[in-house]
Design an enzyme around this catalytic site. Structure first.
Site, PDB file in Angstrom:
ATOM      1  N   SER A 283      30.459 -35.322  -9.631  1.00 33.16           N
ATOM      2  CA  SER A 283      29.909 -36.016  -8.475  1.00 33.16           C
ATOM      3  C   SER A 283      29.923 -35.063  -7.287  1.00 33.16           C
ATOM      4  CB  SER A 283      30.749 -37.261  -8.149  1.00 33.16           C
ATOM      5  OG  SER A 283      30.443 -37.763  -6.862  1.00 33.16           O
ATOM      6  N   ARG A 323     -18.000 -40.508 -27.770  1.00 37.10           N
ATOM      7  CA  ARG A 323     -17.019 -39.636 -27.115  1.00 37.10           C
ATOM      8  C   ARG A 323     -16.687 -40.286 -25.782  1.00 37.10           C
ATOM      9  NH1 ARG A 323     -17.751 -34.176 -28.154  1.00 37.10           N
ATOM     10  NH2 ARG A 323     -16.058 -33.788 -26.688  1.00 37.10           N
TER      11      ARG A 323
END
Length: 481
Positions: A283, A323
């Site tokens: 921490s 496509r």
């Protein structure tokens, strides 16, 4: 301009098979394999295939420059092809004419993404196998480590940590068939409009040109270690969705393990501890803390993956014509990120499970703290049928429940009350219900259901799976060292 992954800690563990260099290599291998397939079919000289392979080294190309130029055509295949042809021309000018002929950019891009996913599946499955082995060891070693089962966040009945670990393992076992599918991903071969017209043109005048075109695609698939699909999938995206769903399911299964570890490693429970490593879990403000970072990152991935899978489903639903216009481009980053996160998560999980510390004494203490009421189901099942109705009409079950409620957290008090309640009764086998029998009913270790059988079934499945694993995992054909 760089993207080193500052906002996705730990994902770098999945970079090697999924980063831009890996994407470039997959694209180049797809193009080189197409030349090799033509050579195999007698459409190109063998030296052209060898030259095509020699020119297909991602390290020789500038990914950043190709990425910028990709904007012009909407995909990276177009600028890469220009560079590839130029480099191949320096090695073997005659080979250039065999590059990409009959293909379209979507054939190459789709096939490269399948190849990328297949290559990512190699470390993924290896690391998941390591996790499975670690879970099997935990399940067997802790089949007698009693702890509280929790349902809807509350203590329910006694269980064992071995059965919990077996449950984690079963979650991975359920993915085995899906993961096997990642080794059989398909090439994409349809040509400019999904008709294979470009491939048929390679066989002018042949009466069976259509069959030869399909056979050429099969040779291409064999070169890459991929499969030949039953149809052109330019706008039918199940191969992408199946891949994404498998990767997402892996992330979910590993996230489920992390959730339990995060809960049980809370200081007020203290039943599990992650493996420690230099600099991990620190921490910035509280030096006393040891955060369960591996599980935190696994949970991060499990929370991220569903949105990526959803993105691919949204894209698949928007495909049009022969496509697509935009939906195709939306797939690439989502699928690549899913693969990256899944590989990273499999690495985190392997490390987590291999070094997990199990605090069995704390597990038992937490269970005991819930008091004898945790065994109410067992007490009622055994004693209630033996008791006649009370003078006030209370049934045997109601009489037992009243004692359990009154002495819910008072073990000695419940023992005395139940001994008095059951005085003079006998079990079905004729055994008098005395203090020893009642004390046995209050022992959590005596009410574990089919604990050993359930664990053994999972472990036997694991043994069969482990025996079926290949001793080594070969790189997919076409991979460049």
């Amino acid at each position: 301009m760089t993207d080193a992954g500052l906002l996705r800690p730990g994902a770098h563990r999945g970079d090697a098979p999924t980063d831009d260099t890996a994407v470039l290599q997959a694209l180049l291998d797809v193009e080189a394999a197409w030349v090799a397939a033509q050579a195999d079919a007698g459409l190109a000289p063998r030296p052209a295939a060898e030259s095509a392979r020699a020119a297909a080294r991602a390290a020789d190309y500038d990914a950043g420059d190709i990425a910028r130029r990709a904007e012009g055509g909407g995909n990276p295949v177009i600028p890469l092809l220009a560079d590839y042809r130029h480099r191949l021309g320096e090695l073997d000018p005659d080979a250039v004419r065999f590059v990409h002929r009959g293909l379209t950019s979507q054939d190459v891009m789709d096939t490269a993404m399948m190849l990328l996913a297949r290559r990512a599946a190699v470390p993924l499955t290896q690391q998941l196998a390591g996790t499975a082995d670690a879970l099997a060891r935990l399940a067997d070693a802790h089949r007698g480590s009693v702890q509280a089962a929790r349902t809807l966040t509350q203590h329910a009945l006694p269980t064992t940590f071995g059965l919990k670990a077996a449950g984690w393992l079963a979650g991975l076992q359920d993915l085995e068939a899906d993961l096997a599918g990642l080794a059989r991903l398909p090439v994409s071969c349809g040509g400019a409009a999904g008709t294979l017209a470009g491939s048929l043109a390679l066989f002018p005048g042949a009466p069976d040109a259509d069959e030869q075109a399909v056979d050429l695609a099969r040779r291409w698939a064999d070169e890459l270690g991929l499969g030949l699909p039953p149809h052109v999938w330019h706008t039918t995206r199940r191969p992408v969705l199946r891949t994404a769903e498998t990767l997402g399911a892996v992330c979910a299964a590993l996230g489920r393990i992390a959730n339990d570890v995060l809960l049980l490693s809370r200081p007020e429970l203290g039943e599990l501890r992650e493996p420690a490593a230099e600099g991990r879990g620190v921490s910035s403000a509280m030096p006393q803390k040891q955060n369960p970072v591996l599980s935190v990152l696994l949970r991060r991935t499990a929370l991220t993956a569903p949105q990526l899978v959803a993105q691919l489903h949204v894209a698949a639903a928007q495909y049009v014509d022969e496509r697509p216009d935009g939906a195709w481009q939306a797939e690439w980053p989502a699928l690549r990120e899913l693969a990256r996160l899944a590989v990273a998560a499999s690495s985190h999980a392997a490390e987590l499970t291999a070094g997990l510390t199990v605090e069995t004494a704390r597990m038992r203490a937490n269970l005991d703290a819930s008091g004898p009421a945790v065994l109410a189901e067992r007490i009622s099942a055994v004693l209630a049928p033996l008791l006649p109705p009370a003078a006030d009409g209370a049934t045997g079950k109601q009489r037992v429940q009243a004692v359990v409620r009154e002495h819910a957290t008072d073990g000695p008090g419940m023992l005395d009350a139940l001994v008095g309640l059951a005085a003079g009764t006998v079990l079905a086998d004729g055994t008098p219900v005395d203090r020893g029998v009642v004390a046995g009913l209050l022992d959590p270790a005596g009410y574990l259901g089919a604990n050993d059988l359930l664990i053994d079934r999972v472990l036997e499945r694991h043994r069969r799976s482990a025996n079926d694993r290949p001793s080594t995992t070969r790189p997919s054909p076409g991979a460049t060292a």
